[in-house]
Scaffold this motif. Sequence first.
Motif, short mmCIF file in Angstrom:
data_model
loop_
_atom_site.label_atom_id
_atom_site.label_comp_id
_atom_site.label_asym_id
_atom_site.label_seq_id
_atom_site.Cartn_x
_atom_site.Cartn_y
_atom_site.Cartn_z
N TRP A 119 1.50 5.08 1.32
CA TRP A 119 0.97 5.96 2.34
C TRP A 119 1.30 7.35 2.04
CZ3 TRP A 119 3.39 5.39 7.87
CH2 TRP A 119 3.13 6.33 8.59
N SER A 152 -4.76 3.82 -2.82
CA SER A 152 -3.64 4.29 -1.69
C SER A 152 -4.42 3.91 -0.30
CB SER A 152 -3.02 5.81 -1.87
OG SER A 152 -4.29 6.83 -1.34
N LEU A 153 -3.48 4.06 0.72
CA LEU A 153 -3.86 3.85 2.14
C LEU A 153 -5.11 4.68 2.40
CD1 LEU A 153 -3.87 2.13 4.62
CD2 LEU A 153 -1.85 3.69 5.47
N VAL A 210 4.92 -1.09 2.86
CA VAL A 210 4.26 0.22 2.57
C VAL A 210 5.37 1.16 1.86
CG1 VAL A 210 5.39 0.95 4.69
CG2 VAL A 210 3.38 2.25 3.82
N VAL A 259 1.02 -1.40 0.05
CA VAL A 259 -0.05 0.10 0.13
C VAL A 259 0.90 1.28 -0.02
CG1 VAL A 259 -0.16 0.25 2.59
CG2 VAL A 259 -1.84 1.07 1.03
N LEU A 304 -1.66 -0.24 9.97
CA LEU A 304 -1.14 -1.07 8.99
C LEU A 304 -0.91 -2.60 9.73
CD1 LEU A 304 1.71 1.13 7.63
CD2 LEU A 304 -0.41 0.49 6.50
#
Length: 497
Positions: free
Chosen positions: A49, A331-332, A74, A47, A66
Amino acid sequence: MSPFFPKDAATGSKCNIGSRVLLSILAVVVVVGSSGMVAVVESGIGVNWGTVTLHRLSPHTVVNLLKDNKIGKVKLFDADPDSLKALMGSGIEVMVGIPNDMLSLLSSSPTASDSWVSQNVSRYMVKNGVNIKYVAVGNEPFLTSYSGQYQSYVVPALTNLQQSLAKANLAGIIKLVVPCNADAYESSLPSQGAFRPELNQIMTQLVSFLNSNGSPFIVNIYPFLSLYGSSDFPQDYAFFDGTTHSVIDGPNVYNNAFDGNFDTLVAALSKIGYGQMPIIIGEVGWPTDGVISANLSAARAFNQGLINHVLSNKGTPLRPGVPPMDIYLFSLLDEGAKSTLPGNFERHWGIFSFDGQAKYKLNLGNGLLKNAKDVEYLPFRWCVADPSKDLSTVANHFKLACSYADCTTLNYGGSCNDIGAKGNISYAFNSYYQLLKQNVQSCDFDGLGVVTFLDPSVGDCRFLVGITDGKSSGICLDGRLVIVLLLIFWVSYIYLV
């Protein structure tokens, strides 16, 4: 060029100040290196961040998010100290980014390169430190819209940084990579994929460097942008549930845009002699708001379909049984301070909203998403248009509020597009009010605003409540800036009137 394989466009996620999970690990056989050697690697979903936000969750809250979701990979867009400090001891695998505007300096100065590695890598590579695996040198530096301004810096910067890592005894641990946009290559059919002619030489140099150092090729693929940018693009081809617009390429059949785009890159790499180069997807995802094709159901369908497709180990026609090494979802979190130049969807790519709450049911291979814990909200109150007041003079207030806060959900296709004129005004008022941490004067609007304790949200249109835990990346909302913003607001209003 075929409408099925258009060039990707910049998404604005490429913000150099910050803005796309190792889960459900599968052992897959991946062919690596030009020698054709076979190695077993772990295929995972990662992902991005990003931190270009108006309401920033504390980095420690994000790291706990997370961990709670068993997210083990990440990707960062810079080397933000707060994010890296929060990641210390987490075990999460990290890709640290270097912004494009640093490439010139790093390409010309070994001393600057040594300093960057010392400050942003070595200091965190300690016991119970940060598990840095990759350093991303630039972000889509070959993007067409950059007109080649970063092109000549990439390989020299890589060379200097590789030497700096070697001096720090980290060259065998950390790999240098260069995330590329899919517009670096083009084709009418996947098997005919080739890098843009003006990039062919530098791509050969880049891939040779990556291969010699055991690094993968990283590419960002966005079927959403293909759909958004072309009225001829078949909508069902962007997803993974089958299509009536399959692309026939010799013996190969493509039923989704992702596989077609991926294999176009495979063919382009083959043409320069690196057909077995391992590939990581640096960014891929679907936004949830701002335009007609960006919504919760479409985002869930795309992301879940993609995850299932990758974890099934099916691969693609040109790489059967060999999926990408890793995929980093973009995205996150939503990022409400990003530029909307690419489109109003740009602030809504997150699988979580800005406050760490899952937007929709998504199984990353290890159960459904879990919400962030211990989020510190402001008091549950909202600023709305006073129903007893004449709103005929509200236009300038509305414009100014939305120039600071995010009002993209009010646009056509957005989740708040149909809440009516008064609803639009209230949404703008509240967004500004929450941005200024519910400062009492920020809901005045020349007497047209009023605070309510009844949630004005309607259906999918959510009137947000701000959060207190964390520093804003785009705007530092301490008391001094609140006063400054209020002064600017009223001076601008007087001038406009």
